[in-house]
Design a protein around this motif. Structure first.
Motif, PDB file in Angstrom:
ATOM      1  N   PRO A 345       0.813  -1.211   0.000  1.00  0.00           N
ATOM      2  CA  PRO A 345       0.000   0.000   0.000  1.00  0.00           C
ATOM      3  C   PRO A 345       0.850   1.267   0.000  1.00  0.00           C
ATOM      4  O   PRO A 345       2.050   1.207   0.271  1.00  0.00           O
ATOM      5  CB  PRO A 345      -0.789  -0.122   1.300  1.00  0.00           C
ATOM      6  CG  PRO A 345       0.072  -0.955   2.186  1.00  0.00           C
ATOM      7  CD  PRO A 345       0.801  -1.899   1.303  1.00  0.00           C
ATOM      8  N   THR A 346       0.209   2.369  -0.293  1.00  0.00           N
ATOM      9  CA  THR A 346       0.923   3.636  -0.393  1.00  0.00           C
ATOM     10  C   THR A 346       1.528   4.040   0.964  1.00  0.00           C
ATOM     11  O   THR A 346       0.934   3.811   2.005  1.00  0.00           O
ATOM     12  CB  THR A 346      -0.012   4.751  -0.943  1.00  0.00           C
ATOM     13  OG1 THR A 346       0.715   5.963  -0.961  1.00  0.00           O
ATOM     14  CG2 THR A 346      -1.268   4.928  -0.101  1.00  0.00           C
ATOM     15  N   GLY A 347       2.740   4.557   0.893  1.00  0.00           N
ATOM     16  CA  GLY A 347       3.397   5.039   2.108  1.00  0.00           C
ATOM     17  C   GLY A 347       4.125   3.966   2.895  1.00  0.00           C
ATOM     18  O   GLY A 347       4.727   4.247   3.938  1.00  0.00           O
ATOM     19  N   LEU A 465       4.714  -3.825   4.011  1.00  0.00           N
ATOM     20  CA  LEU A 465       3.667  -3.291   4.886  1.00  0.00           C
ATOM     21  C   LEU A 465       4.323  -2.463   5.991  1.00  0.00           C
ATOM     22  O   LEU A 465       5.486  -2.684   6.344  1.00  0.00           O
ATOM     23  CB  LEU A 465       2.865  -4.435   5.522  1.00  0.00           C
ATOM     24  CG  LEU A 465       2.122  -5.373   4.563  1.00  0.00           C
ATOM     25  CD1 LEU A 465       1.386  -6.464   5.353  1.00  0.00           C
ATOM     26  CD2 LEU A 465       1.135  -4.587   3.689  1.00  0.00           C
ATOM     27  N   ALA A 466       3.559  -1.501   6.527  1.00  0.00           N
ATOM     28  CA  ALA A 466       4.064  -0.710   7.651  1.00  0.00           C
ATOM     29  C   ALA A 466       2.861  -0.275   8.468  1.00  0.00           C
ATOM     30  O   ALA A 466       1.732  -0.261   7.955  1.00  0.00           O
ATOM     31  CB  ALA A 466       4.823   0.506   7.130  1.00  0.00           C
ATOM     32  N   ASN A 467       3.099   0.077   9.754  1.00  0.00           N
ATOM     33  CA  ASN A 467       1.935   0.474  10.534  1.00  0.00           C
ATOM     34  C   ASN A 467       1.410   1.839  10.073  1.00  0.00           C
ATOM     35  O   ASN A 467       2.121   2.628   9.429  1.00  0.00           O
ATOM     36  CB  ASN A 467       2.215   0.404  12.034  1.00  0.00           C
ATOM     37  CG  ASN A 467       3.230   1.450  12.448  1.00  0.00           C
ATOM     38  OD1 ASN A 467       3.136   2.612  12.030  1.00  0.00           O
ATOM     39  ND2 ASN A 467       4.192   1.049  13.255  1.00  0.00           N
ATOM     40  N   ILE A 468       0.135   2.059  10.389  1.00  0.00           N
ATOM     41  CA  ILE A 468      -0.562   3.217   9.820  1.00  0.00           C
ATOM     42  C   ILE A 468       0.115   4.537  10.208  1.00  0.00           C
ATOM     43  O   ILE A 468       0.237   5.441   9.379  1.00  0.00           O
ATOM     44  CB  ILE A 468      -2.040   3.217  10.289  1.00  0.00           C
ATOM     45  CG1 ILE A 468      -2.689   1.926   9.835  1.00  0.00           C
ATOM     46  CG2 ILE A 468      -2.763   4.468   9.797  1.00  0.00           C
ATOM     47  CD1 ILE A 468      -3.824   2.022   8.896  1.00  0.00           C
ATOM     48  N   GLU A 469       0.590   4.631  11.467  1.00  0.00           N
ATOM     49  CA  GLU A 469       1.220   5.880  11.900  1.00  0.00           C
ATOM     50  C   GLU A 469       2.398   6.239  10.993  1.00  0.00           C
ATOM     51  O   GLU A 469       2.516   7.348  10.500  1.00  0.00           O
ATOM     52  CB  GLU A 469       1.700   5.757  13.350  1.00  0.00           C
ATOM     53  CG  GLU A 469       0.620   6.024  14.390  1.00  0.00           C
ATOM     54  CD  GLU A 469      -0.151   7.314  14.110  1.00  0.00           C
ATOM     55  OE1 GLU A 469       0.501   8.378  14.009  1.00  0.00           O
ATOM     56  OE2 GLU A 469      -1.393   7.258  13.957  1.00  0.00           O
ATOM     57  N   LYS A 470       3.259   5.249  10.782  1.00  0.00           N
ATOM     58  CA  LYS A 470       4.461   5.474   9.937  1.00  0.00           C
ATOM     59  C   LYS A 470       4.050   5.859   8.516  1.00  0.00           C
ATOM     60  O   LYS A 470       4.629   6.743   7.895  1.00  0.00           O
ATOM     61  CB  LYS A 470       5.308   4.196   9.871  1.00  0.00           C
ATOM     62  CG  LYS A 470       6.042   3.910  11.153  1.00  0.00           C
ATOM     63  CD  LYS A 470       7.525   3.834  10.856  1.00  0.00           C
ATOM     64  CE  LYS A 470       8.253   3.554  12.176  1.00  0.00           C
ATOM     65  NZ  LYS A 470       9.676   3.740  12.089  1.00  0.00           N
ATOM     66  N   ARG A 471       3.069   5.157   7.990  1.00  0.00           N
ATOM     67  CA  ARG A 471       2.631   5.451   6.613  1.00  0.00           C
ATOM     68  C   ARG A 471       2.093   6.860   6.521  1.00  0.00           C
ATOM     69  O   ARG A 471       2.371   7.584   5.561  1.00  0.00           O
ATOM     70  CB  ARG A 471       1.555   4.449   6.172  1.00  0.00           C
ATOM     71  CG  ARG A 471       2.127   3.061   5.871  1.00  0.00           C
ATOM     72  CD  ARG A 471       1.035   2.073   5.565  1.00  0.00           C
ATOM     73  NE  ARG A 471       0.229   2.449   4.421  1.00  0.00           N
ATOM     74  CZ  ARG A 471      -0.978   1.952   4.156  1.00  0.00           C
ATOM     75  NH1 ARG A 471      -1.486   1.023   4.965  1.00  0.00           N
ATOM     76  NH2 ARG A 471      -1.642   2.361   3.110  1.00  0.00           N
ATOM     77  N   LYS A 472       1.289   7.236   7.535  1.00  0.00           N
ATOM     78  CA  LYS A 472       0.707   8.581   7.540  1.00  0.00           C
ATOM     79  C   LYS A 472       1.817   9.630   7.509  1.00  0.00           C
ATOM     80  O   LYS A 472       1.807  10.540   6.676  1.00  0.00           O
ATOM     81  CB  LYS A 472      -0.162   8.730   8.792  1.00  0.00           C
ATOM     82  CG  LYS A 472      -1.245   9.778   8.659  1.00  0.00           C
ATOM     83  CD  LYS A 472      -2.199   9.728   9.821  1.00  0.00           C
ATOM     84  CE  LYS A 472      -1.474  10.162  11.096  1.00  0.00           C
ATOM     85  NZ  LYS A 472      -2.270   9.992  12.308  1.00  0.00           N
ATOM     86  N   GLU A 473       2.789   9.457   8.405  1.00  0.00           N
ATOM     87  CA  GLU A 473       3.913  10.407   8.455  1.00  0.00           C
ATOM     88  C   GLU A 473       4.580  10.522   7.080  1.00  0.00           C
ATOM     89  O   GLU A 473       4.853  11.605   6.585  1.00  0.00           O
ATOM     90  CB  GLU A 473       4.992   9.902   9.421  1.00  0.00           C
ATOM     91  CG  GLU A 473       4.812  10.307  10.860  1.00  0.00           C
ATOM     92  CD  GLU A 473       5.773   9.518  11.751  1.00  0.00           C
ATOM     93  OE1 GLU A 473       6.924   9.254  11.307  1.00  0.00           O
ATOM     94  OE2 GLU A 473       5.347   9.130  12.855  1.00  0.00           O
TER      95      GLU A 473
END
Ligand code: TXA
Ligand code: MG
Length: 528
Positions: A345-347, A465-473
């Motif tokens: 996914p993106t990010g 994959l990465a956790n949502i917080e990291k992706r958001k940043e």
């Protein structure tokens, strides 16, 4: 013009000889390929041959004789070397380039002071020459550039209505054109390989050299000893790739492609899952020579995007088959590639890994860039307009990307529709790019790898994959979005579960970058 069909009997041969004596042009069988014959003494007749074939004006013709007494009207000085070769190989598929006799029409040799001559072994051919009483210039009886004709049917496909007559006779027994050797230079030079092999020739010509053009592409402006060798040649209309590989590698590679045709050996056949035509046993070069041109013609009727020919061995008459195929492929020799798919996914951090792959010697295909290229294809834009309305195009027919994005990303259904329309174009472009890349290792960076079905091209696939917080940043700093928009974008994508269902190779980007890169490097180096 009506092309008269003649039988290969006495009457047909007599009619052919009459036509040839009055400067007409007739397709005749030979043991190699069908030839388009004309009087070698007549510029007017030769002109018709060039016109009917659409042959480049700088490509000289071979003169055919029926008996050795005819040789003196063709060449100037039949040397001892030439005589020895003629004694062993004539009548048969060997052409000798020698000094030209001035009786031969200027246009036969297109201004060169040499002439190519052979005595075919096909009885019908020799009877026609004998009855006409003149040597006959005869290039292969096909349209210039298309596969050479090994049956009368092939001749008619290309030249019906453009030539005076054709003799309907058997299929050609050799299947590739004659070996051409120049004795007009020192040392003697093999200009075109054929059934008579370099090994056989070397018994008489120990210093024989093989012209560079036999196996490689002449550079622009380079002078070639045999003008015919500089052209893309023998080609079906469909794009053809010559694949050099062992059987397992070859079959695994070609099976990845959609809408492709494999021209393969018998031992490949059972493993091929796409359309296929078999051109003989890998060790039976004679059979390959006999069938290859007919198969190239058949391939065009099969509506495939590309043809993958399993490259033949280059020994014996195999060298001739290879020489024709490399030209049919416009010198595109392809080795199977190891293809790794990268998705997620993106990010999540795919771009970091893309750079890692490049450092490891991978060529990278960025499928987002490919998707933009797909919309440059007029047909793709039209298909999008049909699905989403004409207002996604401006007056010039250019795509208004923002408009399309608004319409396509407003609901999952519409996104699905966009994908259905655009994925076939993207996939076709990805396939093309893969085949043109230099490296034998390719990384396919594709956010929608699974959705597009492009995973079928890959030997291995991994998802980041990465956790949502990291992706958001990452999305905020990379794309300059605010937090709400960044979350919207994340939620519009597939959930992690989707990737986990599709592949077991998940690389998490939750710790430090060094570990992330190490995990990916281990994966990418970890197998075939
Ligand atoms: O098997 C064959 O040779 C068939 C049958 C019909 O006999 N003929 C044939 O012709 O293949 P064509 O025109 O397709 O090929 C003639 C080749 C070309 O590559 C041409 O450049 C070369 O022979 N050639 C002809 N005259 C030459 C010359 N004086 N010097 C060097 N190359 C020559
Ligand atoms: Mg030809």
């Amino acid at each position: 013009m009506k092309t008269v069909r003649l039988a290969d009997d006495k009457k047909g041969i007599a009619t052919a000889a009459d036509i040839l004596r009055s400067d007409g042009i007739v397709a005749i069988p030979t043991e190699t390929v069908y030839g388009l014959a004309a009087s070698a003494f007549s510029n007017a007749a030769i002109k018709k041959v060039f016109e009917a074939k659409g042959r480049p004006q700088d490509n000289p013709l071979i003169v055919h004789i029926s008996d050795i007494d005819m040789i003196d009207s063709v060449v100037d000085g039949f040397t001892d070397k030439a005589r020895a070769l003629a004694e062993e190989f004539w009548p048969g598929p060997l052409t000798l380039v020698l000094g030209k006799n001035e009786k031969i029409a200027e246009s036969v040799s297109v201004g060169l002071d040499t002439v190519a001559v052979r005595m075919p072994s096909n009885e019908v051919a020799r009877d026609v020459i004998r009855q006409a009483g003149i040597p006959l210039a005869a290039p292969s009886a096909n349209l210039s550039g298309s596969p050479s004709p090994t049956s009368a049917q092939h001749v008619l496909c290309d030249l019906d209505g453009k030539i005076d007559a054709v003799i309907l006779s058997d299929e050609c027994s050799v299947g590739v054109e004659s070996t051409v050797v120049s004795l007009a230079c020192n040392p003697p030079r093999l200009l075109r390989p054929g059934k008579v092999t370099p090994e056989e020739l070397k018994k008489h010509l120990p210093d024989l050299v093989i012209d560079k053009a036999v196996l490689s592409e002449p550079q622009k402006g380079e002078k070639v000893a045999s003008p015919g060798m500089k052209y893309k040649h023998y080609s079906p209309k469909t794009q053809l790739f010559l694949v050099e590989a062992e059987s397992d590698e070859y079959t695994k590679f070609v099976n990845k492609f959609k809408n492709a045709l494999a021209i393969c050996f018998s031992l490949d056949s059972d493993k091929i899952e796409i359309e296929k035509l078999c051109y003989g046993d890998q060790d039976d070069a004679e059979q390959q020579a006999k069938t290859i041109f007919a198969l190239l013609r058949r391939a065009d009727g099969m509506n495939c995007d590309k043809i993958f020919v399993h490259a033949p061995k280059k020994s014996g008459i195999g060298l001739a088959v290879y020489n024709r195929l490399i030209r049919a492929a416009a010198f595109r020799v392809t080795k199977p590639k190891h293809i790794v798919g990268l998705t997620g996914p993106t990010g999540a951090g795919k771009s970091t890994l893309k750079e890692t792959a490049k450092r490891l010697g991978f060529d990278v295909i960025d499928c987002d860039v490919t998707a933009r290229k797909a919309t440059d294809i007029a047909e793709c834009r039209r298909a999008l307009a049909k699905a989403f309305g004409d207002d996604i195009l401006d007056k010039q027919g250019n795509l208004i990307r923002q408009k399309l994005a608004q319409k396509a990303f407003c609901s999952p259904d519409k996104t699905e529709l966009l994908n259905t329309v655009i994925f076939p174009y993207i996939n076709a472009l990805i396939e093309e790019e893969i085949l043109l890349l230099e490296s034998d290792k390719v990384l396919l960076d594709a956010p929608t790898l699974f959705e597009a079905g492009a995973d079928r091209l890959c030997d291995r696939v991994c998802a980041v994959l990465a956790n949502i917080e990291k992706r958001k940043e990452r999305i905020i700093s990379r794309d300059g979005l605010n937090e709400t928009d960044a979350l919207l974008r994340i939620n519009a994508g597939k959930p992690d579960e989707y990737y986990k269902q599709k592949t077991q190779n998940i690389i998490y980007n939750d710790s430090d970058e060094k570990t992330f890169i190490r995990l990916f490097t281990e994966f990418i180096n970890g197998g075939n």
